[in-house]
Design a protein around this motif. Structure first.
Motif, PDB file in Angstrom:
ATOM      1  N   SER A  17       0.851  -1.183   0.000  1.00 57.27           N
ATOM      2  CA  SER A  17       0.000   0.000   0.000  1.00 57.27           C
ATOM      3  C   SER A  17       0.889   1.235   0.000  1.00 57.27           C
ATOM      4  O   SER A  17       2.034   1.183   0.466  1.00 57.27           O
ATOM      5  N   THR A  37       0.595   5.367   0.996  1.00 57.14           N
ATOM      6  CA  THR A  37      -0.180   6.444   1.605  1.00 57.14           C
ATOM      7  C   THR A  37       0.679   7.699   1.653  1.00 57.14           C
ATOM      8  O   THR A  37       1.884   7.633   1.887  1.00 57.14           O
ATOM      9  N   GLU A  68      -3.224   6.649  -1.427  1.00 59.45           N
ATOM     10  CA  GLU A  68      -4.210   7.272  -0.539  1.00 59.45           C
ATOM     11  C   GLU A  68      -3.615   8.575  -0.016  1.00 59.45           C
ATOM     12  O   GLU A  68      -2.568   8.569   0.643  1.00 59.45           O
ATOM     13  N   ASN A 118      -3.707  12.098   2.208  1.00 61.40           N
ATOM     14  CA  ASN A 118      -4.273  12.638   3.441  1.00 61.40           C
ATOM     15  C   ASN A 118      -3.660  14.005   3.733  1.00 61.40           C
ATOM     16  O   ASN A 118      -2.434  14.164   3.683  1.00 61.40           O
TER      17      ASN A 118
END
Length: 484
Positions: free
Chosen positions: A306, A308, A344, A346
């Motif tokens: 993943s 992020t 992802e 943020n």
């Protein structure tokens, strides 16, 4: 300029990209070049706007409407001459520049701006394909010698301009290949290194000498520079910013530039012991700029579990912010091709702790949500949101936080003055030592590639003036070609 009403007839067309699933399996550039007729149409969109704000937005002062018009008329060689009169390396800027010229394009007030950067890239690539780009050697040598320290865009631009003025130029690079940040800081999928090698070969044929693995002030004493009539320091801003965060020394917390540099070196056949790999890991990239984006793209190519991305600032608006109206550089959300490959994102997240297991290996990050308190007349204050702490699984944390300034090695050994940000002080690019000049990130701090090339050109002009008492090198944006 361009075709009268062309911006009404033709819409902006950008290059397409190879599909994500096909491009993340390698490190090659993945843009799909537009056909020549489409590039002509894009040049035709350049309107006769009266005052071309693109000039003032471009640090190089590129003569943008002029080369756009030549593309519209299919006078490609003329377009190339105009482009090269202000920009030494359009093949770099056409791939890497964030294009402040497009953000100030007058057409951008009402619709999509002219595709200036892509036009620039196509002009220079057409020039290489047609064999129009040839080494330019000076008709005579001045007998003066110049040492350029650093082979990034500022150093290369300074070297080429000084060589064209007839000086004998030697470029010193501490790494094992020429290019500086272009070589080892920019991933191959944004700039294939053969593009650099192609240009370096031309510079060598023009008469510039390159010396690699020479770290001035470390394995090459500064006293050895005394044989040169002048010195130009273009070492860049290479002191990396870190975080005052608990657990920062944990194994698995890595500076982004180490991660990116290793990958490029491995790609070109170097053996790296214990290479930093994202394969199969939960990766968190801290920092939302271009370097952070590059880490995202590289992690996806490694096969990360993943990816992020954390950014401490608020999420920018999709359109221009009211605080940065045209023609200013916009505060605006930027979604890069790397983000599109899987990430992802943020915002308003602050890292409080890097969590390690009993072996000292990174296993997680503790974060907190934040907000910025704005008080007129005071610095913005970071305020934590109570009860917002969160633990994120993480095996590899990449710090893409930018740079704080140049290293002190040369300033201390050469006795040069620095400012409060540790940048090398200079007046008209000349330091407190009259024969020593500085340019690029080392002088102005971390900045854009177009500023680096512009600074290298401007510094070269000041060096030539210092050495000869006069200069034929062009001023910024003049488009005048030097006498060869």
């Amino acid at each position: 300029m361009g075709k009268i009403g062309g911006f009404k007839e033709f819409e902006r067309t950008d290059e397409n990209n190879i599909a994500v699933e096909d491009r993340v399996i390698n490190y090659n550039e993945f843009t799909i070049q537009l056909p020549k007729d489409k590039i002509k149409e894009q040049g035709s969109r350049c309107m006769d706007c009266g005052i071309p704000f693109c000039h003032s937005a471009c640090p190089l002062g590129n003569l943008i409407p002029d080369f756009n018009d030549m593309v519209h008329q299919e006078e490609w060689q003329s377009a190339l001459e105009i482009l090269q009169s202000t920009n030494n390396f359009p093949e770099f800027t056409g791939r890497l520049c964030p294009a402040p010229c497009e953000k100030s394009c007058v057409l951008g007030i009402i619709e999509a701006p002219v595709a200036i950067e892509n036009i620039e890239k196509n002009i220079i690539e057409r020039g290489f394909a047609e064999g129009w780009i040839k080494p330019q050697t000076p008709a005579k040598r001045t007998g003066k010698t110049v040492a350029v320290i650093g082979s990034g865009p500022a150093g290369l631009a300074a070297a080429q301009q000084l060589n064209r003025a007839g000086h004998t130029v030697t470029v010193f690079e501490r790494d094992n290949a020429i290019g500086g940040l272009l070589r080892y800081g920019i991933p191959n999928f944004k700039l294939e290194k053969g593009i650099i090698d192609r240009r370096v070969k031309i510079l060598e044929l023009e008469g510039i000498t390159f010396k690699t693995n020479v770290n001035v002030g470390v394995n090459f004493s500064v006293e050895q520079l005394n044989t040169f009539d002048s010195i130009v320091l273009c070492g860049g801003a290479t002191e990396r910013r870190s975080l005052p965060t608990k657990g920062i020394e944990t194994k698995g917390v890595v500076q982004a530039m180490d991660f990116l540099t290793q990958q490029t070196k491995v790609l070109y056949g170097e053996n790296i012991d214990n290479q930093i790999k994202a394969t199969g890991k939960d990766v968190i990239v801290i920092g939302g700029g271009d370097t952070g984006s590059d880490c995202v793209g590289t992690s996806n190519r490694h096969g990360a579990k993943s990816v992020t991305n954390f950014e401490i600032m608020p999420k920018p608006p999709v359109g221009r912010s009211e605080t940065t109206p045209w023609p200013y550089w916009p505060l605006q959300l930027k979604t890069s091709s790397s983000h599109e490959e899987g990430c992802e994102r943020n915002w308003l997240i602050n890292t409080k702790e890097f969590i390690a297991n009993d072996k000292g290996e990174l296993v997680g990050l503790k974060t907190v949500e934040v907000a910025w308190k704005i008080t007129p007349g005071q610095r913005p204050e970071l305020v934590e949101k109570e009860g917002s702490e969160k633990i994120w699984p993480c095996d590899l944390a990449l710090l893409a936080l930018g740079f704080t300034g140049p290293e002190k090695t040369l300033s201390e050994q050469l006795g040069l003055e620095t400012d409060m940000r540790s940048n090398y002080k200079a007046s008209n690019y000349q330091t407190n030592k009259p024969n020593i000049f500085t340019a690029g990130d080392m002088r102005r701090g971390q900045s854009l590639i177009v500023w680096a090339i512009s600074e290298g050109r401007e510094a070269a002009r000041e060096v030539d003036l210092y050495l000869m008492g006069s200069t034929n090198l062009p001023t910024k944006g003049s488009g005048d070609l030097p006498s060869l």
